[in-house]
Design an enzyme around this catalytic site. Sequence first.
Site, mmCIF file in Angstrom:
data_model
loop_
_atom_site.group_PDB
_atom_site.id
_atom_site.type_symbol
_atom_site.label_atom_id
_atom_site.label_comp_id
_atom_site.label_asym_id
_atom_site.label_seq_id
_atom_site.Cartn_x
_atom_site.Cartn_y
_atom_site.Cartn_z
ATOM 1 N N ALA A 279 0.916 -1.829 0.079
ATOM 2 C CA ALA A 279 0.103 0.258 -0.029
ATOM 3 C C ALA A 279 1.312 1.508 -0.045
ATOM 4 C CB ALA A 279 -0.372 -0.235 1.393
ATOM 5 N N MET A 280 0.394 2.362 -0.090
ATOM 6 C CA MET A 280 1.197 3.911 0.156
ATOM 7 C C MET A 280 0.110 5.041 0.679
ATOM 8 S SD MET A 280 3.715 5.252 -0.808
ATOM 9 C CE MET A 280 3.678 7.321 -0.376
ATOM 10 N N HIS A 314 -1.261 1.148 9.544
ATOM 11 C CA HIS A 314 0.128 1.560 9.233
ATOM 12 C C HIS A 314 -0.077 2.812 8.533
ATOM 13 C CE1 HIS A 314 4.136 0.231 7.563
ATOM 14 N NE2 HIS A 314 3.807 1.507 7.004
ATOM 15 N N GLU A 315 -0.660 2.367 7.161
ATOM 16 C CA GLU A 315 -1.220 3.612 6.519
ATOM 17 C C GLU A 315 -1.861 4.895 7.098
ATOM 18 O OE1 GLU A 315 1.125 3.189 3.390
ATOM 19 O OE2 GLU A 315 0.660 1.053 4.128
ATOM 20 N N GLU A 337 8.873 4.343 7.946
ATOM 21 C CA GLU A 337 9.060 2.612 8.016
ATOM 22 C C GLU A 337 8.326 2.072 9.159
ATOM 23 O OE1 GLU A 337 6.276 2.103 5.955
ATOM 24 O OE2 GLU A 337 7.286 3.550 4.531
#
Length: 878
Positions: A279-280, A314-315, A337
């Site tokens: 994902a981004m 997380h994103e 990250e």
Amino acid sequence: MAAAEQSAEQFRGQARLPGFAAPRRYDLRLVPDLDGCAFTGSVDVSVDVTAPTRFLVLNAAELEVSPGGVQFKPHGAEQELHPAEVTNVPEDEILIIRFNEVLPVGEGTLVIAFKGTLNDKMHGFYRSVYELNGEKKNMAVTQFEPADARRCFPCWDEPSFKAIFKITLEVPSETVALSNMPVVEEKVNGLIKAVYFQETPIMSTYLVAVIVGMFDYVEAFTTDGTRVRVYTQVGKSAQGKFALEVAVKTLVLFKEYFAVPYPLPKMDMIAIPDFASGAMENYGLVTYRETALLFDEKHSAAANKQRVAVVVAHELAHQWFGNLVTMEWWTHLWLNEGFATWVSYLAADNFFPEWNVWTQFLEESTTGFKLDALAGSHPIEVDVNHVDEIDEIFDAISYRKGAAVIRMLQSYLGAETFQKSLAAYIEKFAYSNAKTEDLWAALEEGSGEPVKTLMHSWTKQQGYPVVNVKLKDGKLEMEQTQFLSSGAEGVGQWVVPITLCCCSYSRQEKFLFNGKQEDFNLSGLVECQKKEDFWIKLNVNQTGFYRVSYDEELASRLRYAIEANKLSAADRYGVLDDTYALCMAGKQKLVSLLHLIAAYKDETEYTVLARVIDTSLSIVEMVAVAAPEGLGKLKKFLIDFLEPFAQRIGWDAKSGEGHLDALLRGTLLTALAELGHEATINEAVRRFNIFVEDRETPLLPPDVRKAAYVALMQTVNKSNRAGYESLLKIYKETDLSQEKVRILGSLASCPDPDVVRDTLDFMLSPEVRNQDSIFLLRGVGAAGHEVAWTWLKEKWDYISDTFSGTLLTYFVSTTVSPLRTDEMGDDAEEFFKSRTKANIARTVKQSIERVRINAKWVESTRAEANLGNVLKEISHDH
């Protein structure tokens, strides 16, 4: 340097752009041609010139810029300046614009018109293929991290050049156009519409996003009115509901945790069919692989649900940690990250406490441990001197070791102090950039502890220690050395936050161990030692990023504590993981590892059993080379060990079962199939045959499908390919990515080398999206490693042309790392000698090192005098 002395040459071959001009705002207009796979655009950049210059230097790659389409107008000037020369430097991905006049200090506007191709490489401005009403169509998508905004528009493409973006898109009127901010206005003109978006806050180029295609969505709002949507392909919006729920909760949780509200008016999340990473975190428009965002109640497994929850968290963590506060340069990537990885578990634990995600987090640490035990690892803070080197550091060090050392620090400082200091850090650096030192300073100020001194040893040098512990005369003798899987002695030294408990968890000792050796007088140790059930465990609950090696007496005490269920799940995991690593490094005998495995016969925790299974399968692969005559006995021992668990849990879910039971069932049955357990394979084939006739049968629920597919592939060979063909048929018919991935992950587990070769060829066919090749590669079974290596060599030219970035490094690491002889290592070294470019250099080196380590383990196992007897003994005893 005076402007007159500047020349274009001095800007070539530099790691960073010069600092004499910086962008403040971009007005960007993009016109994608979806059918023609091309785009045109123009950008007006407000530039702040801080020193007199005749040059402007910015990034551009794979774009056509004609000198006639470039001009610069100083603020307040009557006349725009036209460049004398515009030079494209492809190897440095820069555009050098030279003017005859010296540009005055102050603001001006740089205007550039450009053209490009909507590529199929999953980076920059690219096309992804999807089906609508049976017809194939292109959508336009961006993926700019780490350094690919320059493939969409000329820009200062480094994280520290933050600016405001005003984006306009001209697109087919029927399509949905998305960007980081909400739409302000749409003007339809026949078949084309212009879509105007609100201005963004100050942000980095790698977080800009644009998407054009046909989509459905589901929508909800947070308690303070932020609109959240999940966009999917038409007809799949119901699969976005779970991610939507998680996203709404996560935005609320992080607003509290970081003590700063989510900074944008909306959050869109979208599933992209062709997507290189997981994902981004684009600001306000997060892109995902379908497998990381969509959840189908009927056909997704428990593991898929957990993946979606953790990736979404997380994103969204990045919206604060990364987007609002951004690393100054890629050296500090781990801040982004590692932190987002750690905090995604914090969120998942908050929403789903019954998942025990902090115990599962140890899998992340193990992955970090494995990579960081190589001489070819790198420090958490890694120097990046060329754009080609950036992709390779999106690895287990930046993500997993990064997350593990943050957890270690949080555990050392205490949760509350840690949280308050983080909030202060985010407030201080909001809308700007920070370095690792800035985080340490904030934590030091908030805690009064010497955080910088403590953490430097963990982020500035590679590797980690093993703490060797002996009990002598009522004292604990401790010594630290750098742990390397090769068994070599490393030179590193760390400030190690030691925690230990003795006979119970009620009393714990904590101290910093920063010398090479230390004796520790534990006041209660002598008393405790007299007890019959005496044991000592260091690194309580595995919160520290170090391994522990116990002397024989202490190790046997821990084995007893595991059998008697005296240790926490995390500590049971840790004892096994450390012993396995030490065994692989030749520091302990395989025999003692096998005896330790037997101590887990009453294990109840999913993560611990999964680690036992993983360890067992890896021993099987090694013994197959080291002592093939003992392989049957070893498999019998492991099957006898696992069978009671499988009988207890069965193939079918029982009422009242939880998430972890579902995870365990799949892991356990898959392992038994891989070990060749006949009853498991027969039952799997029986259920699969019913499933082929009736896809809705309750006999093959998603949690056991992977196990059934792997079992089926154990029955396939070149003269009996029926099972293989059936799986391919299901693969082609399903439109659920998770189902496709399950099948891909099973195909190459076949023991027949010819079939493995066919599956690898199938992977390169148009039937398999490039992004999904990694799942098939990961699934290659023990019998297929040499075939896969031969195949990779034959196909290398095609593969290295077709795949790039992290995907290309996966081809190298998954194919080379499992090889187990020095001859293979030599072969790989020879092969890559003339084929290694900067973007895979680190991975090639690490993978060949792993082959050497495997070969060494094979040799040390061969040298174990009584291995044959032990294998004989354990296969009967248990």
